[in-house]
Design a protein around this motif. Structure first.
Motif, short mmCIF file in Angstrom:
data_model
loop_
_atom_site.label_atom_id
_atom_site.label_comp_id
_atom_site.label_asym_id
_atom_site.label_seq_id
_atom_site.Cartn_x
_atom_site.Cartn_y
_atom_site.Cartn_z
N ALA A 158 0.86 -1.19 0.00
CA ALA A 158 0.00 0.00 0.00
C ALA A 158 0.89 1.23 0.00
O ALA A 158 2.10 1.14 0.21
CB ALA A 158 -0.92 0.01 1.22
N GLN A 159 0.28 2.37 -0.27
CA GLN A 159 1.00 3.64 -0.15
C GLN A 159 1.00 4.10 1.30
O GLN A 159 0.16 3.67 2.11
CB GLN A 159 0.33 4.70 -1.02
N VAL A 160 1.92 4.99 1.62
CA VAL A 160 1.98 5.60 2.95
C VAL A 160 2.09 7.11 2.79
O VAL A 160 2.88 7.60 1.99
CB VAL A 160 3.20 5.09 3.75
N ALA A 161 1.27 7.82 3.54
CA ALA A 161 1.34 9.29 3.54
C ALA A 161 1.15 9.78 4.97
O ALA A 161 0.62 9.06 5.83
CB ALA A 161 0.27 9.88 2.62
N ALA A 162 1.58 10.99 5.23
CA ALA A 162 1.46 11.57 6.57
C ALA A 162 1.14 13.05 6.47
O ALA A 162 1.57 13.73 5.53
CB ALA A 162 2.76 11.36 7.35
N VAL A 163 0.41 13.53 7.46
CA VAL A 163 0.04 14.95 7.47
C VAL A 163 -0.09 15.41 8.92
O VAL A 163 -0.41 14.62 9.81
CB VAL A 163 -1.28 15.18 6.70
N SER A 164 0.17 16.68 9.13
CA SER A 164 -0.01 17.26 10.45
C SER A 164 -1.41 17.84 10.59
O SER A 164 -1.99 18.34 9.62
CB SER A 164 1.04 18.35 10.71
N VAL A 165 -1.95 17.72 11.78
CA VAL A 165 -3.22 18.37 12.13
C VAL A 165 -3.02 18.99 13.50
O VAL A 165 -2.09 18.64 14.23
CB VAL A 165 -4.40 17.37 12.14
N GLY A 166 -3.88 19.90 13.85
CA GLY A 166 -3.72 20.51 15.16
C GLY A 166 -4.87 21.43 15.49
O GLY A 166 -5.79 21.64 14.68
N ILE A 167 -4.84 21.96 16.70
CA ILE A 167 -5.83 22.94 17.13
C ILE A 167 -5.10 24.27 17.28
O ILE A 167 -4.15 24.40 18.07
CB ILE A 167 -6.51 22.52 18.43
N PHE A 168 -5.53 25.22 16.48
CA PHE A 168 -4.91 26.54 16.42
C PHE A 168 -6.02 27.56 16.65
O PHE A 168 -7.03 27.57 15.93
CB PHE A 168 -4.26 26.74 15.04
N GLU A 169 -5.85 28.38 17.67
CA GLU A 169 -6.88 29.34 18.05
C GLU A 169 -8.23 28.65 18.24
O GLU A 169 -9.27 29.11 17.77
CB GLU A 169 -6.96 30.48 17.03
N ASP A 170 -8.18 27.49 18.91
CA ASP A 170 -9.36 26.70 19.28
C ASP A 170 -10.13 26.12 18.10
O ASP A 170 -11.29 25.74 18.23
CB ASP A 170 -10.32 27.51 20.18
N GLU A 171 -9.49 26.01 16.95
CA GLU A 171 -10.12 25.37 15.79
C GLU A 171 -9.21 24.30 15.22
O GLU A 171 -7.99 24.49 15.12
CB GLU A 171 -10.44 26.40 14.70
#
Length: 241
Positions: A158-171
């Motif tokens: 399979a393929q592999v990918a990665a991404v960042s997510v986060g809470i910035f200014e409560d969103e």
């Protein structure tokens, strides 16, 4: 909430993957995610680490480095201190784990592929860009082995990918740049396969604890982001797994 670069919360930065970026490595890629740029090269060696000798299994590992002027101030090379700094060591272990998750090591045979990820410009998300680009470099190297008859079948499932997510200014937001990452309340990295399975989730409450509901929001954003990155990989590769 207005993001620093004007994106909506669920929008990736522009993604570009240039294959065969260098001429010597079996697989090479320049991956660009917004202003973050990483050169990923995959090198094949007909040997394995000592703990695998004679077992008929291959190995995939990674190394990660940030060039001295990849950031707004010069970072000294690790060689100056004669050891890898803690951050680089942690990131390269993550890259290696992520890529090995989809490798049929028996099909690879007793050979090692090292994926080098060198950050030439950093604006947040360098480890995620390294995994996403590193996979394409690994695929190119495996395809070369397959095309040359060195191995009998593609060892990647399979393929592999990665991404960042986060809470910035409560969103909850997707694919943080440096301005967002450095002020994020919650910082999280999501690594997934093209089959929609999680390989690793790294999440930290930098400014405060976060709720189960917020975690689910972040995972949903991460899933959507990884799916989009897998599509960008397929476009660069010309095919999919």
């Amino acid at each position: 909430m207005q993001r620093p670069d004007g994106r909506m919360p669920d929008v990736l930065r522009p993604v570009k993957i240039t294959t065969n970026y260098t001429m010597y490595a079996e697989g090479s890629v320049l991956v660009e995610m917004g202003n973050t740029k990483v050169i990923c090269t995959a090198s094949v060696e007909n040997k394995v680490p000592p703990f695998l000798e004679g077992k008929g299994l291959g190995w995939v590992t990674a190394e990660y480095a940030m060039l001295p002027r990849a950031t707004n101030t010069r970072k000294k090379r690790d060689i100056k201190s004669l050891k890898l700094d803690g951050r680089s060591s942690e990131i390269q272990r993550l890259i290696g784990r992520a890529l090995r998750a989809v490798v049929d090591r028996e099909a690879l045979g007793e050979r090692q592929i090292t994926v080098d990820c060198d950050v030439i410009q950093a604006d947040g998300g360098t480890r995620c860009a390294s995994i996403t680009g590193g996979f394409v470099a690994l695929w190119l190297a495996c395809k070369k082995l397959l095309d040359e008859g060195v191995i009998e079948k593609m060892p990647l499932s399979a393929q592999v990918a990665a991404v960042s997510v986060g809470i910035f200014e409560d969103e909850a937001i997707l694919d943080l740049n440096y301005a967002e990452d450095s002020h994020a309340i919650v910082d999280c990295n999501v690594v997934m396969t093209s089959a929609g399975e999680f390989i690793e989730v790294q999440g930290t409450g930098e400014g405060r604890p976060f709720s189960d509901g917020e975690l689910q929001q972040l995972l949903a954003l991460g899933r959507a982001g990884c799916q989009a990155l897998c599509q960008a990989q397929r476009t660069a590769m010309g095919e999919s797994l």
